[in-house]
Design an enzyme around this catalytic site. Structure first.
Site, PDB file in Angstrom:
ATOM      1  NE  ARG A 209      -3.778  -2.231  -0.183  1.00 33.23           N
ATOM      2  CZ  ARG A 209      -3.094  -3.506  -0.977  1.00 33.23           C
ATOM      3  NH1 ARG A 209      -2.122  -3.086  -1.609  1.00 33.23           N
ATOM      4  NH2 ARG A 209      -3.838  -4.467  -0.851  1.00 33.23           N
ATOM      5  CB  SER A 258      -8.939  -1.925   4.947  1.00 35.84           C
ATOM      6  OG  SER A 258      -9.523  -3.107   4.532  1.00 35.84           O
ATOM      7  CD  GLU A 328      -5.001  -0.202   3.207  1.00 38.87           C
ATOM      8  OE1 GLU A 328      -5.025  -1.314   3.680  1.00 38.87           O
ATOM      9  OE2 GLU A 328      -5.877  -0.081   2.136  1.00 38.87           O
TER      10      GLU A 328
END
Ligand SMILES: Cc1cc2nc3c(=O)[nH]c(=O)nc-3n(C[C@H](O)[C@H](O)[C@H](O)COP(=O)(O)OP(=O)(O)OC[C@H]3O[C@@H](n4cnc5c(N)ncnc54)[C@H](O)[C@@H]3O)c2cc1C
Length: 336
Positions: A209, A258, A328
């Site tokens: 990510r 998320s 995240e």
């Protein structure tokens, strides 16, 4: 409670907001000088005190000192260059599906790529492959749909990732075993000195990510290499991805997908569920009862509510499981 692990070195830790960067002093005269310089040189209007909540899928956030949707790469370059000269911070927003904007808003210049960067162009490479050149403002889901309609595979995982393509590239977005890095050929962007630059994939560092480019680079477009595939098979793959999302993800409340990265060999959601935090709330923010790695805005949540709930989750998972959950979502703006 244990302290966060040694490996979790975060020198810029904000004592009041453990996941946010430290506030930086911003000279408001320089901010106004930047607005005037961009307006004078480009003839483009800069918006002052622009509300940003509508630009975040959490529907949370304060105001931007200055807000610009650059109508071209040249004006984007000019704005970045002037901001550097005047030492004014720059924040880039994509579709806002992976960010938490501070209640106090964003100091300096906030950039968001609009219509001029919303395009997709196909380049055939013979029977087996094609390259698609995509502007950063192009919706990632739309790109996925178009690749399927054209009969090319490699981006089916993107069906259901609601961001912009620029944001997806910046985040090295992924799902169900697929990732941006699988098909990305090159990235084009404007650096802080206003230069349009191309990075081929072998010059790009991909991480979970995250994708590394020089600081303050704004990604303007990307190229993906895709394989010819049967449309029926591709449609089936997309239908499976969408069904898994409908089944596993909460519907009906504003969220940012998320919140935490999955720790190696684990799922963040499973750990949060294990420590009994499903349904736990702070203010108007709540850990989803369906998917514990989602935080929902029940209506009227503040960035502080979401932040404090994130911290509570991290502390609880750390003290009970010994795992420190890394966010995240990116926290942007002034956290004071
Ligand atoms: C319901 C839901 C489901 C999701 N599912 C997934 C999933 O399965 N997999 C996944 O990976 N993500 C998922 N996400 C998160 C998010 O959609 C992705 O990370 C997306 O790629 C972010 O794109 P964005 O345009 O919204 O970026 P933003 O949230 O606006 O920005 C994210 C970061 O990228 C930077 N950025 C954005 N555009 C640019 C640019 N042009 N140049 C340089 N930097 C830029 C921003 O500065 C910020 O740091 C989900 C989100 C939601 C709400």
């Amino acid at each position: 409670m244990k302290d966060p692990p040694e490996s979790d070195k975060r020198p810029m830790l904000n004592p009041k907001f453990q996941n946010a960067p430290l506030p930086v002093a911003v000279d408001q005269e320089a901010v106004e000088a930047l607005a005037s310089a961009i307006e004078a040189e480009s003839g483009t209007n800069i918006e002052r005190n622009r509300d940003l909540a509508a630009f975040s899928s959490w529907q949370i956030g304060g105001k931007a000192d200055l807000y610009l949707e650059p109508p071209s790469g040249e004006i984007l370059g000019l704005a970045l260059c002037q901001a550097r000269t005047l030492d004014v911070p720059v924040t880039v927003l994509g579709a806002g599906t992976n960010i938490l904007i501070a209640d106090a808003g964003i100091r300096g210049l906030t950039l968001r790529l609009g219509k001029a960067f919303d395009f997709r162009q196909w380049q055939g490479l013979g029977e087996a492959e094609a390259v698609v050149w995509v502007g950063s403002a192009s919706r990632f889901i739309r790109l996925a749909k178009e690749t399927v309609a054209e009969g090319y595979g490699g981006l089916e995982f993107a069906a259901g990732i609601p961001g912009s393509t620029g944001g997806a590239v910046a985040m090295n977005a992924g799902a169900f075993g697929g990732e941006i890095s699988d098909t990305l050929v090159e990235v084009e962007g404007v650096t802080e000195d206003g230069q349009l630059t191309v990075w081929p994939r072998d010059k790009i560092k991909f991480a979970y990510r995250r994708l590394e480019l020089p600081t303050r680079t704004v990604i303007t477009s990307s190229r993906f290499r895709l394989r010819r595939s049967s449309k029926v098979r591709l449609r089936d793959a997309v239908a499976r991805v969408q069904a898994r999302r409908r089944k596993g993800q909460p519907q009906g409340f504003a969220n940012a997908g998320s919140v935490f990265k999955n720790p190696p060999g684990e799922f963040a959601g499973r750990l949060i569920e294990r420590v009994g935090l499903k349904g736990r709330g702070v203010g108007r923010a709540e850990v989803s009862r369906e998917h514990a790695n989602f935080i929902l805005n029940l209506g009227g949540a503040t960035a502080r509510d979401v932040h404090d709930l994130m911290s509570l989750v991290q502390d609880e998972v750390w003290s009970r499981c010994g795992v420190w959950l890394e966010p995240e979502v990116r926290l942007v703006g002034e956290w004071v």
